[in-house]
Design an enzyme around this catalytic site. Structure first.
Site, PDB file in Angstrom:
ATOM      1  N   PHE A 117       0.852  -1.183   0.000  1.00 51.15           N
ATOM      2  CA  PHE A 117       0.000   0.000   0.000  1.00 51.15           C
ATOM      3  C   PHE A 117       0.888   1.233   0.000  1.00 51.15           C
ATOM      4  CE2 PHE A 117      -4.618   0.704   1.334  1.00 51.15           C
ATOM      5  CZ  PHE A 117      -5.101  -0.269   0.498  1.00 51.15           C
ATOM      6  N   GLN A 231      -7.793  14.765   3.866  1.00 52.27           N
ATOM      7  CA  GLN A 231      -7.098  14.028   2.814  1.00 52.27           C
ATOM      8  C   GLN A 231      -7.971  13.843   1.578  1.00 52.27           C
ATOM      9  OE1 GLN A 231      -6.376   9.555   3.113  1.00 52.27           O
ATOM     10  NE2 GLN A 231      -4.316  10.376   3.246  1.00 52.27           N
ATOM     11  N   HIS A 233      -8.381  11.555  -1.590  1.00 51.17           N
ATOM     12  CA  HIS A 233      -7.935  10.269  -2.115  1.00 51.17           C
ATOM     13  C   HIS A 233      -7.671  10.452  -3.604  1.00 51.17           C
ATOM     14  CE1 HIS A 233      -7.814   6.054  -3.189  1.00 51.17           C
ATOM     15  NE2 HIS A 233      -7.851   5.730  -1.911  1.00 51.17           N
ATOM     16  N   LEU A 243     -15.078   5.973  -4.401  1.00 55.82           N
ATOM     17  CA  LEU A 243     -13.714   5.502  -4.171  1.00 55.82           C
ATOM     18  C   LEU A 243     -13.299   4.319  -5.047  1.00 55.82           C
ATOM     19  CD1 LEU A 243     -11.248   5.611  -2.185  1.00 55.82           C
ATOM     20  CD2 LEU A 243     -12.461   3.924  -0.825  1.00 55.82           C
ATOM     21  N   GLU A 246      -6.969   2.146  -2.999  1.00 57.06           N
ATOM     22  CA  GLU A 246      -5.530   2.216  -3.194  1.00 57.06           C
ATOM     23  C   GLU A 246      -4.980   0.832  -3.537  1.00 57.06           C
ATOM     24  OE1 GLU A 246      -3.620   4.958  -0.635  1.00 57.06           O
ATOM     25  OE2 GLU A 246      -1.971   3.593  -0.228  1.00 57.06           O
ATOM     26  N   ARG A 277      -0.877   9.376  -0.266  1.00 57.86           N
ATOM     27  CA  ARG A 277      -2.029   9.941  -0.966  1.00 57.86           C
ATOM     28  C   ARG A 277      -1.927  11.442  -1.225  1.00 57.86           C
ATOM     29  NH1 ARG A 277      -6.680   6.512   2.244  1.00 57.86           N
ATOM     30  NH2 ARG A 277      -6.204   4.561   1.205  1.00 57.86           N
ATOM     31  N   HIS A 346     -11.770  12.661   1.096  1.00 54.57           N
ATOM     32  CA  HIS A 346     -11.864  11.281   1.529  1.00 54.57           C
ATOM     33  C   HIS A 346     -11.812  11.088   3.034  1.00 54.57           C
ATOM     34  CE1 HIS A 346     -11.461   6.988   1.289  1.00 54.57           C
ATOM     35  NE2 HIS A 346     -10.267   6.981   1.840  1.00 54.57           N
ATOM     36  N   ARG A 381      -2.868  10.660   6.443  1.00 53.26           N
ATOM     37  CA  ARG A 381      -3.025   9.266   6.856  1.00 53.26           C
ATOM     38  C   ARG A 381      -2.550   8.327   5.751  1.00 53.26           C
ATOM     39  NH1 ARG A 381      -6.590   5.474   5.664  1.00 53.26           N
ATOM     40  NH2 ARG A 381      -8.227   6.773   4.796  1.00 53.26           N
TER      41      ARG A 381
END
Lengths: 566, 322
Positions: A117, A231, A233, A243, A246, A277, A346, A381
C-alpha cells in the site's frame, strides 16, 4: 428517561469494537449503540483495500517499521507515542478479529494475505479482496449480536450533555417516531466517523458522513484538533467521486496522463503510484492544471487509472468490486479500458481532541475513529491505517469506558437541556425558508473545494472564511418543510447541514492560520514545511459563541522530523 | 450539457400520520444519461418535494440502504441507471415502490426490524472452535484459500433485504428464516473455524429450511450476485447427514436419490408414500385417480436402465468430486 452504562454514538468499526470491548470487560453493564443508520450501513463498510499490521506473513516486517512509516507519512505531525501504541497492538488486534471470524484473504500456506500500500515499506496491508471494511463491519456486528449489545437504530443524536466536568448523556431523535429522547449514560463514546461531506459535490464519503459527533462535541465546548487536515484520495471515479481503492495501485495499477505517460515518475520516482495519498493527489491535480489531463463533454477533468496489464484473472480475484463499480458507475470494464479518475475528498485527519487513551477533557467522554484526533495520522493518513485506527481505539476506549462506568454513578441530567434542545429543533420548522438546503450545501462545497481544497493560499482562504460565515448566516433561514413526525429525513438533513457548516468554518480557519505546507495541507504561498513555527497541533474551542484557536505540542519520542521523500 | 430524457417517476407515497393506504404520485423530470434512481430521488427531494422519504447512504452499492422496487423488481437505487431501465422496460414511466414483505414506515422506507430479528435468531456469528482457533492473539488460525472459497461469496451479503422482500416463503410462513439468513447460516457452517460447523444445519432446519420452493427469485435479484438457494440446498444435504430425515422434504429427497441411484430412473408413483407416508398417498389420491383415468399414471414398478452399472460409476465419481 432511558439509562445506559456505556452509550456509544455510531455503529461503524470504532463504535462496534468499543461496544464489544466494553461488554466483554464487564458483561453486567448496559451497553448501547446509538446510530443514525442500521449498523451495517455505516461507512466503515465502504473501506475497500485493507488494514495494516506488521504480521510479516509476506515479508519480514516489524511494528517499529510500521511506526516509522506512519510517522513519516504523517509528515511528523502524529503523536509518536500514540502511533507506537497503535502499530504495536496491530498484529494482535488483527488476529483477534480473525478469531471472530473475519474472512481475510489467505496465502497458499493458510495465513492472512498482505498486499503493498502507499507509503509503506513492506506488503503490510491485510485484506479481504476489495471488501475489507465490509467484512470487518459485518463481523463486528455479528459479534455484537452474540454479546447482546443493545442497538438504537436510526436514532439521530443532536446534543451531548455534560456538567462541565462529567458527561451526563445525550439527546437524540428516534427517527421512526420523531420523538426527542434523553439517554442518560455514565460514559459516552463518540464514534461517528468523518465529515468529508463538507466537500459535498466531490467526495468518496457516504451521504451521512457529516461529522455529527465532532460537531456536537464542538458545540458542547469540547476542543477539536488539527481540523485543517483533510485528505483527498487520489482515485475517485470521474463523475461521482466514488472511491477506487488504493489496493488497485497496490496490485500494480498505473496512473496515466493524456500523453500516455506514467507521470508519477516526476513526483515520486522511487515509489511511483505507491507514494502517499497527499502527494499523488497533488500530482494528479498538477497534471490536470498543466493541461495533461483529459476532459469529457460534461466538463469533468480526469486522468486514467490503468489496470489492464494486471490481466483478467487478477482483477477478478483481487479487485472484483472495483470492476463492478467501474462498470455500474462509469460504464467501463477495467479489464478492457482504463478507469477515469480524479482526487476526491476522503478522510479527515482532524477531529475531537483526545489523549492517547481516547479521553477528552470531559470525564467519561471518549472519542474513537475518524471523528477523533488522537493523533495517529498527523497531517496525512496512510492507506490501510484508518481501519486499524478504528479497531485499536475502539477497543481502548471501549475498555476504558467500561471500567469508568463500572466505578462511577450516573450524573444528574439537567432537564433544561432537553427543553432547550426541543425548542431549538422545533424552531427549525418555523423559519422563513428564504434559503434552500441544496443550494447552500452546494455553495459550501464549492467554497471549500476552491478555497480549502488540495491547493490552498492566503487570499483564497480568507475569502473562503468570509463566505463560509455568510453561509452560516444564511443557514439561519433554513426551514424544515416536512412537518411530519414519522421518519423526517428533511429535518435530519437540515440538522446535518448545520453541523457541517460549523466544521467547515473551523477547517478554513485553521487552514488559514497554518502558514506552512505539511501533509495534506498544501499552501501554495508557503510550500515548505516549517517545523520551527508549526510543528504543533491546532486546537479550536468554542468559547462564548466564538471559536478560539490555540496550539499544543506534538509528542515526539524517537523519530526526529526529517524531510519527507519518496 | 449531457443528453436528457423526460421520465415519469411514479412513486409510492404513504405517510401513516394521514394516509390509510399508499397511493402513487407522478414526478416528471429530465433525466441526464448516467443518472441513477437514487440521484433522481434526491433531485425530487431537493427541488420538488422535500417530504419525499427514502433511504440512501454510501451511493456505491456496499451499504444496502437504498433498496426499492423499480417496475416491480427489487434493486439498489444507487446502482440502477434510469436510462437502462427505460430501455429494458420500453417505457418512460418508472414505478418506484417500497420493498415487499416488510412494513412501510413512510413512502419508500420500510421497517427492517422483523428481518433483523430473524437474522438474530439463527445465531449469525462465529462460535470459535478451540481446536482450530488459537487461544491467544499471538497466533492466527490457518485457513486455506480453497476452504475460504466454499463460503467466501456469502460474506458479500450487505443485508439490503432485496432477497427477503420478494421471497414467497417469507410471505406465507411465519417462522421461515429467509434467504439471506440461510446464506449467513451456511457461511458459518462452512467456515473451518466455526465450532458448530454442519450442526448449524439444525438451526436452519428449525427455521423451516425445507419450505424454500427454490423459485430462485432471490438469486436472480441479489445485487451482490449471491445465490441463497445454493446455501439452502447445501444446508438441506447437511441436515440429512446430521440425521434430520423424518420430514417430507428430506424423505422426498432421499426417495428421489434412492430411486435414481438404484434404477437410473425416477419412480414417480411411489414418491408420495416415500415422502409423506399414507397421508401423502391419501392426499395425492384425487390427482392419482385423474392420472389413471387419463392413462397418465406412471407405473409403480420401474425397470432399471440398460447401463445401470455405468450409471452407478458416474454417480459415485460425482460424489467423490463433491
Amino acid at each position: 428517561m432511558l439509562q445506559l452504562d456505556v452509550a456509544i454514538i455510531g455503529a461503524g468499526g470504532a463504535g462496534l469494537y468499543a461496544a464489544l470491548s466494553a461488554i466483554k470487560k464487564n458483561p453486567s453493564l448496559r451497553v448501547g449503540v446509538i446510530t443514525k443508520v442500521f449498523p451495517t450501513r455505516s461507512h466503515t463498510g465502504a473501506a475497500q483495500g485493507g488494514v495494516n499490521a506488521a504480521l510479516s506473513n509476506v515479508a519480514e516486517d516489524s511494528p517499529e517499521k510500521h511506526t516509522y512509516d506512519t510517522i513519516k507519512g504523517s509528515d511528523f505531525l502524529a503523536d509518536q507515542d500514540a502511533v507506537e501504541l497503535m502499530c504495536h497492538i496491530a498484529p494482535k488486534i488483527i488476529r483477534e478479529m480473525e478469531h471472530m471470524g473475519l474472512p481475510f484473504s489467505r496465502l497458499e500456506n493458510g495465513k492472512i494475505a498482505q498486499r503493498p500500500f502507499g507509503g509503506a515499506s513492506f506488503p503490510r496491508t491485510c485484506y479481504a479482496a476489495d471488501k475489507t471494511g465490509h467484512v470487518m463491519l459485518q463481523t463486528l456486528y455479528e459479534q455484537c449480536i452474540r454479546r447482546n449489545v443493545k442497538f438504537f437504530n436510526e436514532w439521530f443524536v443532536t446534543a451531548l450533555v455534560h456538567d462541565e466536568q462529567k458527561v451526563c448523556g445525550l439527546i437524540a431523535i428516534d427517527m421512526k417516531s420523531g420523538k426527542i429522547e434523553v439517554i442518560r449514560a455514565k460514559a459516552v463514546i463518540l464514534a461517528t466517523g468523518g465529515h468529508a461531506r463538507i466537500y459535498w459535490r466531490r467526495t468518496s464519503n457516504a451521504l451521512g458522513c457529516t461529522g455529527d459527533g465532532t460537531a456536537i462535541a464542538l458545540k458542547a465546548g469540547v476542543p477539536l484538533k488539527d481540523m485543517e487536515f483533510v485528505q483527498f484520495h487520489p482515485t475517485g471515479l470521474r463523475r461521482t467521486g466514488i472511491l477506487v481503492t488504493e489496493g488497485a495501485r497496490g496490485e500494480g495499477g498505473y496512473l496515466i496522463n493524456k500523453d500516455g505517460e506514467r507521470f508519477m515518475k516526476r513526483y515520486a520516482p522511487e515509489k511511483m503510484e505507491l507514494a502517499p495519498r497527499d502527494l499523488v493527489s497533488r500530482a494528479i491535480e498538477t497534471e490536470i492544471a498543466e493541461g495533461r489531463g483529459f476532459r469529457d463533454n460534461e466538463g469533468n477533468e480526469f486522468v486514467y487509472l490503468d489496470l489492464r496489464h494486471l490481466g483478467k484473472k487478477k482483477i477478478m480475484e483481487r479487485l472484483p468490486q472495483i470492476r463492478e463499480l467501474a462498470i455500474d458507475f462509469e460504464g467501463i470494464d477495467p479489464i478492457e479500458e482504463p478507469i477515469p479518475i480524479r482526487p476526491t475528498a476522503h478522510y479527515c485527519m482532524g477531529g475531537v481532541d483526545t489523549d492517547i487513551d481516547g479521553k477528552t477533557i470531559i470525564d467519561g467522554l471518549f472519542a474513537a475513529g475518524e471523528c477523533a484526533c488522537v493523533s495517529v495520522h498527523g497531517a496525512n493518513r496512510l492507506g490501510g491505517n484508518s481501519l486499524l485506527d478504528i479497531v485499536v481505539f475502539g477497543k481502548i476506549t471501549g475498555e476504558l469506558a467500561s471500567e469508568y462506568a463500572t466505578s462511577s454513578q450516573l450524573s444528574e441530567f439537567p432537564i433544561s437541556a432537553l427543553k432547550d434542545e426541543r425548542q431549538k429543533i422545533e424552531s427549525l420548522f418555523e423559519k422563513d425558508g428564504k434559503e434552500k438546503l441544496a443550494d447552500l450545501r452546494n455553495k459550501l462545497s464549492d467554497i471549500l473545494t476552491y478555497g480549502a481544497g488540495i491547493f490552498r493560499e492566503e487570499g483564497r482562504l480568507k475569502e473562503a472564511l468570509d463566505k463560509v460565515k455568510e453561509i452560516k448566516e444564511r443557514a439561519q433561514h433554513l426551514k424544515v418543510e416536512d412537518l411530519s413526525y414519522t421518519f423526517n429525513t428533511n429535518l435530519q438533513q437540515t440538522l446535518e447541514f448545520l453541523n457541517m457548516v460549523e466544521l467547515a468554518e473551523v477547517t478554513v480557519m485553521t487552514a488559514l492560520e497554518r502558514r506552512e505546507s505539511r501533509g495534506a495541507h498544501y499552501r501554495v504561498d508557503y510550500p515548505k514545511r516549517d517545523d520551527k513555527n508549526f510543528l504543533k497541533h491546532s486546537i479550536v474551542t468554542l468559547e462564548n459563541g466564538e471559536y478560539k484557536l490555540s496550539y499544543k505540542p506534538v509528542n515526539i519520542t524517537k523519530y526526529k522530523p526529517e524531510e519527507r521523500k519518496y | 450539457m449531457a443528453e436528457a430524457k423526460k421520465v415519469i417517476l411514479r412513486i409510492s407515497r404513504f405517510n401513516p400520520e394521514f394516509d390509510e393506504k399508499p397511493h402513487f404520485q407522478d414526478f416528471e423530470i429530465e433525466i441526464p444519461k448516467g443518472m441513477t434512481v437514487l440521484e433522481a430521488l434526491y433531485f425530487i427531494k431537493e427541488n420538488i418535494d422535500p417530504t419525499l422519504t427514502f433511504r440512501g447512504f454510501c451511493r456505491s452499492a456496499i451499504c444496502g440502504s437504498c433498496s426499492v422496487k423499480v417496475n416491480g423488481h427489487p434493486k439498489l437505487a444507487c446502482k440502477t441507471q434510469i436510462w437502462q431501465e427505460i430501455e429494458r422496460f420500453g417505457t418512460n414511466i418508472l414505478k418506484i415502490e417500497p420493498l415487499g414483505n416488510m412494513k412501510v414506515i413512510r413512502d419508500l422506507a420500510v421497517d427492517f426490524s422483523e428481518a433483523e430479528e430473524k437474522l438474530k435468531k439463527v445465531k449469525p456469528y462465529l462460535i470459535p472452535d478451540p481446536e482450530v482457533i488459537p487461544d491467544t492473539n499471538d497466533e492466527e488460525s490457518i485457513v486455506y484459500p480453497e476452504e475460504m472459497e466454499k463460503f467466501d461469496k456469502f460474506t458479500d451479503c450487505i443485508l439490503c433485504g432485496t432477497c427477503y422482500s420478494m421471497c414467497p416463503a417469507v410471505m406465507f410462513i411465519d417462522d421461515y428464516a429467509g434467504p439471506f439468513q440461510f446464506g449467513r447460516i451456511f457461511r458459518f457452517a462452512e467456515d473451518p473455524r466455526d465450532g458448530l460447523k454442519k450442526e448449524r444445519s439444525k438451526i436452519a432446519y428449525a427455521f423451516e429450511l425445507w419450505k424454500c420452493i427454490r423459485c430462485e427469485r432471490c438469486a436472480d435479484i441479489c445485487p451482490k450476485h449471491i445465490h441463497p438457494v445454493e446455501a439452502v440446498t447445501h444446508l438441506r444435504a447437511m441436515s440429512i447427514e446430521k440425521g434430520l430425515t423424518l420430514n417430507p422434504g428430506a424423505r422426498h429427497a432421499i426417495a428421489f436419490y434412492k430411486s435414481v441411484t438404484s434404477t437410473g430412473m425416477l419412480n414417480e408413483a411411489i414418491l408420495p408414500i416415500m415422502s409423506k407416508g399414507i397421508k401423502g398417498v391419501l392426499e395425492n389420491m384425487p390427482v392419482a385417480l385423474s392420472f389413471l383415468l387419463k392413462g397418465k399414471m406412471p407405473p409403480p414398478i420401474v425397470k432399471p436402465i440398460e447401463d445401470i452399472e455405468g450409471f452407478k460409476k458416474v454417480v459415485s465419481l460425482s460424489a467423490e468430486v463433491e
